[in-house]
Design a protein around this motif. Structure first.
Motif, mmCIF file in Angstrom:
data_model
loop_
_atom_site.group_PDB
_atom_site.id
_atom_site.type_symbol
_atom_site.label_atom_id
_atom_site.label_comp_id
_atom_site.label_asym_id
_atom_site.label_seq_id
_atom_site.Cartn_x
_atom_site.Cartn_y
_atom_site.Cartn_z
ATOM 1 N N ARG A 1 -58.485 -2.375 -30.639
ATOM 2 C CA ARG A 1 -57.315 -2.976 -31.285
ATOM 3 C C ARG A 1 -57.279 -4.483 -31.070
ATOM 4 O O ARG A 1 -57.834 -5.009 -30.112
ATOM 5 N N GLY A 2 -56.591 -5.174 -31.975
ATOM 6 C CA GLY A 2 -56.271 -6.587 -31.783
ATOM 7 C C GLY A 2 -57.449 -7.525 -31.972
ATOM 8 O O GLY A 2 -58.344 -7.275 -32.775
ATOM 9 N N GLU A 3 -57.434 -8.621 -31.219
ATOM 10 C CA GLU A 3 -58.462 -9.647 -31.346
ATOM 11 C C GLU A 3 -59.532 -9.440 -30.273
ATOM 12 O O GLU A 3 -59.211 -9.319 -29.088
ATOM 13 N N ILE A 4 -60.775 -9.410 -30.692
ATOM 14 C CA ILE A 4 -61.877 -9.223 -29.742
ATOM 15 C C ILE A 4 -62.672 -10.517 -29.678
ATOM 16 O O ILE A 4 -63.417 -10.861 -30.601
ATOM 17 N N ASP A 5 -62.438 -11.252 -28.597
ATOM 18 C CA ASP A 5 -63.167 -12.497 -28.370
ATOM 19 C C ASP A 5 -63.708 -12.486 -26.948
ATOM 20 O O ASP A 5 -63.625 -11.473 -26.243
ATOM 21 N N HIS A 6 -64.250 -13.606 -26.519
ATOM 22 C CA HIS A 6 -64.834 -13.689 -25.170
ATOM 23 C C HIS A 6 -63.796 -13.369 -24.099
ATOM 24 O O HIS A 6 -64.102 -12.741 -23.081
ATOM 25 N N HIS A 7 -62.550 -13.769 -24.337
ATOM 26 C CA HIS A 7 -61.489 -13.540 -23.353
ATOM 27 C C HIS A 7 -61.281 -12.050 -23.089
ATOM 28 O O HIS A 7 -61.008 -11.639 -21.967
ATOM 29 N N ARG A 8 -61.406 -11.245 -24.126
ATOM 30 C CA ARG A 8 -61.141 -9.808 -23.985
ATOM 31 C C ARG A 8 -62.408 -8.980 -23.812
ATOM 32 O O ARG A 8 -62.340 -7.784 -23.525
ATOM 33 N N ALA A 9 -63.574 -9.603 -23.987
ATOM 34 C CA ALA A 9 -64.816 -8.831 -24.077
ATOM 35 C C ALA A 9 -65.132 -8.046 -22.803
ATOM 36 O O ALA A 9 -65.511 -6.874 -22.872
ATOM 37 N N GLU A 10 -64.971 -8.671 -21.662
ATOM 38 C CA GLU A 10 -65.383 -8.005 -20.420
ATOM 39 C C GLU A 10 -64.508 -6.784 -20.113
ATOM 40 O O GLU A 10 -65.023 -5.721 -19.757
ATOM 41 N N SER A 11 -63.198 -6.921 -20.275
ATOM 42 C CA SER A 11 -62.324 -5.776 -19.999
ATOM 43 C C SER A 11 -62.566 -4.666 -21.019
ATOM 44 O O SER A 11 -62.523 -3.468 -20.689
ATOM 45 N N LEU A 12 -62.837 -5.051 -22.255
ATOM 46 C CA LEU A 12 -63.138 -4.052 -23.283
ATOM 47 C C LEU A 12 -64.437 -3.318 -22.947
ATOM 48 O O LEU A 12 -64.512 -2.090 -23.049
ATOM 49 N N ARG A 13 -65.448 -4.083 -22.545
ATOM 50 C CA ARG A 13 -66.733 -3.479 -22.182
ATOM 51 C C ARG A 13 -66.534 -2.444 -21.070
ATOM 52 O O ARG A 13 -67.070 -1.330 -21.143
ATOM 53 N N GLN A 14 -65.746 -2.803 -20.083
ATOM 54 C CA GLN A 14 -65.520 -1.881 -18.953
ATOM 55 C C GLN A 14 -64.809 -0.608 -19.419
ATOM 56 O O GLN A 14 -65.149 0.493 -18.988
ATOM 57 N N ARG A 15 -63.811 -0.769 -20.290
ATOM 58 C CA ARG A 15 -63.067 0.404 -20.777
ATOM 59 C C ARG A 15 -63.971 1.329 -21.584
ATOM 60 O O ARG A 15 -63.969 2.553 -21.381
ATOM 61 N N LEU A 16 -64.747 0.736 -22.478
ATOM 62 C CA LEU A 16 -65.616 1.551 -23.324
ATOM 63 C C LEU A 16 -66.649 2.297 -22.478
ATOM 64 O O LEU A 16 -66.880 3.501 -22.665
ATOM 65 N N ASP A 17 -67.286 1.587 -21.551
ATOM 66 C CA ASP A 17 -68.306 2.213 -20.702
ATOM 67 C C ASP A 17 -67.713 3.384 -19.913
ATOM 68 O O ASP A 17 -68.306 4.460 -19.815
ATOM 69 N N LYS A 18 -66.528 3.152 -19.359
ATOM 70 C CA LYS A 18 -65.875 4.183 -18.545
ATOM 71 C C LYS A 18 -65.571 5.430 -19.380
ATOM 72 O O LYS A 18 -65.885 6.561 -18.970
ATOM 73 N N GLU A 19 -65.012 5.209 -20.564
ATOM 74 C CA GLU A 19 -64.616 6.352 -21.391
ATOM 75 C C GLU A 19 -65.836 7.111 -21.922
ATOM 76 O O GLU A 19 -65.816 8.341 -22.001
ATOM 77 N N ILE A 20 -66.880 6.373 -22.264
ATOM 78 C CA ILE A 20 -68.088 7.050 -22.767
ATOM 79 C C ILE A 20 -68.738 7.869 -21.651
ATOM 80 O O ILE A 20 -69.115 9.028 -21.849
ATOM 81 N N LEU A 21 -68.862 7.263 -20.495
ATOM 82 C CA LEU A 21 -69.508 7.958 -19.380
ATOM 83 C C LEU A 21 -68.697 9.183 -18.952
ATOM 84 O O LEU A 21 -69.254 10.258 -18.709
ATOM 85 N N GLU A 22 -67.379 9.023 -18.872
ATOM 86 C CA GLU A 22 -66.533 10.140 -18.420
ATOM 87 C C GLU A 22 -66.497 11.282 -19.430
ATOM 88 O O GLU A 22 -66.350 12.444 -19.055
ATOM 89 N N SER A 23 -66.616 10.953 -20.697
ATOM 90 C CA SER A 23 -66.533 11.995 -21.735
ATOM 91 C C SER A 23 -67.810 12.828 -21.821
ATOM 92 O O SER A 23 -67.772 14.007 -22.167
ATOM 93 N N GLY A 24 -68.928 12.159 -21.541
ATOM 94 C CA GLY A 24 -70.207 12.843 -21.694
ATOM 95 C C GLY A 24 -70.570 13.081 -23.149
ATOM 96 O O GLY A 24 -71.481 13.855 -23.453
ATOM 97 N N ALA A 25 -69.856 12.427 -24.055
ATOM 98 C CA ALA A 25 -70.082 12.632 -25.498
ATOM 99 C C ALA A 25 -71.468 12.158 -25.901
ATOM 100 O O ALA A 25 -71.968 11.162 -25.391
ATOM 101 N N ASP A 26 -72.064 12.892 -26.853
ATOM 102 C CA ASP A 26 -73.365 12.447 -27.372
ATOM 103 C C ASP A 26 -73.209 11.772 -28.731
ATOM 104 O O ASP A 26 -74.185 11.322 -29.323
ATOM 105 N N LYS A 27 -71.959 11.735 -29.229
ATOM 106 C CA LYS A 27 -71.679 11.058 -30.496
ATOM 107 C C LYS A 27 -70.390 10.249 -30.307
ATOM 108 O O LYS A 27 -69.337 10.820 -29.988
ATOM 109 N N VAL A 28 -70.508 8.924 -30.467
ATOM 110 C CA VAL A 28 -69.362 8.044 -30.218
ATOM 111 C C VAL A 28 -69.061 7.238 -31.480
ATOM 112 O O VAL A 28 -69.957 6.633 -32.069
ATOM 113 N N ILE A 29 -67.784 7.263 -31.882
ATOM 114 C CA ILE A 29 -67.350 6.507 -33.065
ATOM 115 C C ILE A 29 -66.377 5.426 -32.597
ATOM 116 O O ILE A 29 -65.337 5.731 -32.006
#
Lengths: 145, 94
Positions: free
Chosen positions: B8-36
């Protein structure tokens, strides 16, 4: 009609959105198309981010954003007094980056060059970097592109 | 297993690191093999956003990653950067 503005701000990442808001307000009276406004905001975001990340990697310094307009021509300068770029030509190559935190794409200059009419970079080590970008705006300009 | 991640919202350098951490965490925890990645509510993105997306592609190379719903401006940036060649548009409705 000519217009100009000079805005100074610290090299803090939260000021990336501030810079985008400032440039949006400055060019609004020129009636840019939605696409042109988005292009300019993105190019400014790239130049300011470069100044923050590469100009002042270990400190907080000052960034100056100089805005000029003359009829439908917009000129934007993003200036820092930071570390400077050793090899500007190499820095402008697509996908070149000195960062490896998994969030940098090395596409900043490529985006600026794609979205603006012209991009000039002047830099010297330990003296800083000045990025100068121009773009014509308005519906007539878009038809000419 | 399929995972839809909304950005959501604006994705720039300011938000990139926290977004990266959230995405990595959710993907790893889900174990999903297909991510949209649902970009329907992204209002601005610069190359920092491209860096986040391509970084996830490299990190999760064994999974299928898709992009959905980018607005016209973001779509133009993704196209220019060639992101769709490795993370195709998800053509079905979410």
């Amino acid at each position: 009609m000519k217009n100009s503005a000079i805005i100074k701000f610290q090299s803090l990442s939260q000021n990336e959105s501030f810079a985008r808001i400032c440039v949006s307000g400055f060019i609004a009276p020129l009636n840019p198309t939605v696409s042109q406004l988005a292009d300019i905001k993105t190019a400014v975001s790239e130049a300011v981010t470069n100044a923050i990340v590469h100009g002042y990697p270990d400190s907080v310094g000052e960034i100056e954003m100089r805005l000029y307009s003359d009829k439908n021509l917009v000129k934007i300068e993003i200036v820092d007094d930071g570390a400077g770029i050793d090899d500007v030509e190499r820095a402008r190559e697509p996908f070149f980056t000195t960062c490896c935190d998994g969030t940098r794409s090395g596409m900043g200059f490529m985006v600026m060059e794609s979205f603006m009419d012209s991009v000039t970079v002047v830099s010297a080590i330990d003296e800083g970097t000045r990025v100068v970008m121009t773009k014509r705006v308005g519906k007539d300009s878009e038809m000419g592109n | 297993m399929e995972l839809v991640l909304e950005l959501r919202g604006e994705i720039d350098h300011h938000r990139a690191e926290s977004l990266r951490q959230r995405l990595d965490k959710e993907i790893l925890e889900s174990g999903a093999d297909k991510v949209i990645f649902d970009l329907s509510h992204v209002t601005f993105m610069d190359s920092s956003g491209i860096g986040v997306l391509l970084g996830r592609y490299k990190l999760f190379a064994t999974r299928k990653l898709y992009l959905f719903g980018a607005n016209e401006t973001v779509d133009r940036l993704l196209t220019m950067a060639g992101v769709y060649s490795v993370m195709p548009k998800y053509e079905e409705n979410l």
